[in-house]
Write an enzyme that holds these catalytic residues in place. Structure first.
Site, PDB file in Angstrom:
ATOM      1  CG  HIS A 182      -1.651  -1.277   1.436  1.00  0.00           C
ATOM      2  ND1 HIS A 182      -1.208  -2.224   2.320  1.00  0.00           N
ATOM      3  CD2 HIS A 182      -2.745  -1.802   0.843  1.00  0.00           C
ATOM      4  CE1 HIS A 182      -2.013  -3.284   2.282  1.00  0.00           C
ATOM      5  NE2 HIS A 182      -2.949  -3.055   1.388  1.00  0.00           N
TER       6      HIS A 182
HETATM    7  S1  FES Z   1       1.719  -0.370   3.317  1.00  0.00           S
HETATM    8 FE1  FES Z   1       0.183  -1.827   3.782  1.00  0.00          FE
HETATM    9  S2  FES Z   1       1.299  -3.562   4.361  1.00  0.00           S
HETATM   10 FE2  FES Z   1       2.804  -2.094   3.930  1.00  0.00          FE
END
Ligand code: FES
Length: 193
Positions: free
Chosen positions: A158
């Site tokens: 993410h």
């Molecule tokens: S940014 Fe979501 S698991 Fe690393």
């Protein structure tokens, strides 16, 4: 005598002091002896069952061996990192360049989400060696080195961005990459855990 031990076990109540004990000052009756014996047998049986369960909870030799690991950091060239497995997790052992260290120190007083100085995340005299649990503090993916605008790690899941001290700088992760408990046991040897 109509009572049997089997019947008394079936009737045994969890609380002591039931209504058919001897009156104060009277000798305990045979029925009381049988009742007490039944409870003692029940408690003893529970203990005998509990021990194997408790014994199973003791860590095996394999588990103890994994509780801490030794690693020779001289195996990692400057600008590289090794990934070692510790307690089932990846641990990054990074040999930082002077540029990475300088960038980390320069940002010690930046607006950090999880404030920590770079010096607090390494061992004195070993500033080039950074040891981190390689698990993103958002949802547990493994970040890659060399992505993101802070010269550190980028999480592919993410987009969390960590700097060259492993501190969170952008994205949804709430905390810095964890520095595990570790110590130098020699000039180039670390014991993790
Ligand atoms: S940014 Fe979501 S698991 Fe690393």
């Amino acid at each position: 005598m109509s009572d049997s031990i089997g019947l008394e076990q079936a009737n045994a109540q969890p609380a002591l002091g039931g209504g058919h004990g001897a009156a104060p000052g009277e000798e305990p009756s045979r029925r009381d002896f049988i009742h007490i014996a039944a409870i003692a047998a029940t408690v003893g049986g529970a203990g005998a069952l509990a021990w194997p369960l408790i014994d199973q909870m003791n860590p095996s030799a394999d588990t103890l061996a994994l509780a801490s690991i030794e690693y020779d950091v001289s195996k990692v060239a400057e600008g590289q990192q090794a990934v070692v497995k510790w307690r089932g997790k990846p641990v990054f052992v990074r040999h930082r360049t002077p540029k990475e260290i300088a960038a980390a120190r320069r940002d010690d007083h930046a607006d950090l989400r999880d404030p920590a100085t770079d010096a607090s995340r390494v061992k004195p005299g070993h500033e080039a060696t950074l040891v981190l649990v390689g698990v993103c503090t958002h949802l547990g993916c493994v970040p890659n080195f060399g992505g993101g605008e802070y010269g550190g790690w980028l999480c592919p899941c993410h987009g969390s961005v960590y700097d060259t001290s492993g501190r969170i700088r952008q994205g949804p992760a709430p905390k810095n990459l964890e520095v595990p408990e570790y110590a130098f046991t020699g000039p180039t040897k670390v014991r993790i855990g």
